[in-house]
Design an enzyme around this catalytic site. Structure first.
Site, PDB file in Angstrom:
ATOM      1  N   GLY A 236      -0.299   1.538  -1.345  1.00 40.82           N
ATOM      2  CA  GLY A 236      -0.646   2.338  -2.516  1.00 40.82           C
ATOM      3  C   GLY A 236      -1.649   3.432  -2.175  1.00 40.82           C
ATOM      4  O   GLY A 236      -1.495   4.588  -2.573  1.00 40.82           O
TER       5      GLY A 236
ATOM      6  N   TYR B 213       6.487 -15.498  -4.774  1.00 37.19           N
ATOM      7  CA  TYR B 213       6.490 -14.046  -4.574  1.00 37.19           C
ATOM      8  C   TYR B 213       7.926 -13.516  -4.527  1.00 37.19           C
ATOM      9  O   TYR B 213       8.266 -12.528  -5.190  1.00 37.19           O
ATOM     10  CB  TYR B 213       5.753 -13.716  -3.273  1.00 37.19           C
ATOM     11  CG  TYR B 213       5.873 -12.278  -2.833  1.00 37.19           C
ATOM     12  CD1 TYR B 213       5.038 -11.292  -3.357  1.00 37.19           C
ATOM     13  CD2 TYR B 213       6.819 -11.893  -1.881  1.00 37.19           C
ATOM     14  CE1 TYR B 213       5.138  -9.973  -2.951  1.00 37.19           C
ATOM     15  CE2 TYR B 213       6.930 -10.567  -1.474  1.00 37.19           C
ATOM     16  CZ  TYR B 213       6.090  -9.620  -2.009  1.00 37.19           C
ATOM     17  OH  TYR B 213       6.210  -8.309  -1.610  1.00 37.19           O
TER      18      TYR B 213
END
Length: 284
Positions: free
Chosen positions: A26, A176
């Site tokens: 990110g 996940y």
């Protein structure tokens, strides 16, 4: 593969909201976006890290507008507050990148839950981006043509609807992988709905085991750099050839099939019903 990347894509006049912008891919993606002139709305969980990233970006690209939004995506109440703060302050959003995620955890045997008591990975990696996208849809539609990019994973595991929250046989990595498949399934459903608003929604696996805090915390040996993941993500944000492409899953630069369950209409309908039920209080 890098010939796919529209490296010179100009994003001046475009506003991009990026979740999970303070570390890992990110943060790297934020720098690539700033270099192309985008107005950046950066989300993070930690106020100090957000301030540091914003300062770095302003130093790198002096003409770049950077605004920060803090929220813990493990609390859907904070996700709603985040969306409403953006709606109140921002005149437009051209791109929403749902990048923030929780990995397998430092101890994958420990089952964690969200503020609302849901399994943590399902909550952060699926329910949070769903609520954020839904609440921001009117602004995305008003800014159209707009794009939503959901950062998923090649690690996908089918959802067992008798044990969605993994109260039995818990494993963090499995949780996940399930949450990322749920995100992809929701991507396909939302894309069908938002096409009429000229808002595209696609999911991608950015790169295999990037060198990020999430990967290292989960005990995996990194096999790729954050740049390897940021470039295919940037392509989904900028490539003019993808302007009308929606409801697809990409493995880096190539469109690929996701896990078979993502194409199972009954499974998608069951997940959609559950998601609607769990998120309804935060979409009212």
């Amino acid at each position: 593969m890098h010939e796919h990347t529209p490296v010179s894509a100009d994003l001046h006049g475009k506003t991009v909201l990026l979740t999970g912008a303070t570390q890992g891919m990110g943060r790297h993606l934020a720098h690539l976006l700033a270099a192309r002139g985008a107005t950046l709305l950066l989300h993070g969980r930690d106020r100090e890290r957000l301030a540091t990233v914003a300062e770095d970006l302003r130093e790198q690209a002096h003409d770049t507008a950077v605004r920060t939004y803090r929220a813990d995506l493990a609390d859907l109440e904070q996700v709603r507050t985040l969306a409403d703060a953006v709606l109140a302050a921002e005149p437009r959003i051209d791109v929403l990148v749902n990048n923030a995620a929780v990995g397998g955890g430092s101890d994958p045997t420990v089952r964690e839950t969200s503020r609302q008591g849901r399994e943590l990975r399902f909550a952060v990696n699926h329910l949070a981006p769903y609520v954020l996208t839904r609440r921001l849809l009117p602004l995305l539609a008003a800014s159209a043509p707009a794009r939503v990019v959901n950062v998923a994973s090649a690690g996908q595991a089918p959802i067992d609807f008798d044990n969605v929250m993994l109260e039995v046989d818990y494993d963090g990595v499995h949780a996940y992988c399930r949450s990322k498949l749920a995100l992809i399934m929701a991507t396909f459903d939302l894309a069908a709905e938002t096409a009429q608003h000229k808002v595209t929604i696609n999911a991608l696996h950015p790169a295999h085991l990037m060198d990020t805090p999430m990967v290292r915390q989960s005990g995996f040996t990194p096999a790729a750099s954050p740049d390897d993941g940021a470039k295919p993500t940037l392509r989904l944000i900028t490539d003019p050839a993808l302007r009308a492409v929606t409801g697809r899953y990409f493995d880096q630069f190539d469109e690929k099939p996701a896990h078979a369950q993502a194409y199972d209409a009954q499974a998608r309908a069951r997940l959609a019903a559950l998601t609607t039920k769990l998120t309804a209080p935060f979409l009212a």
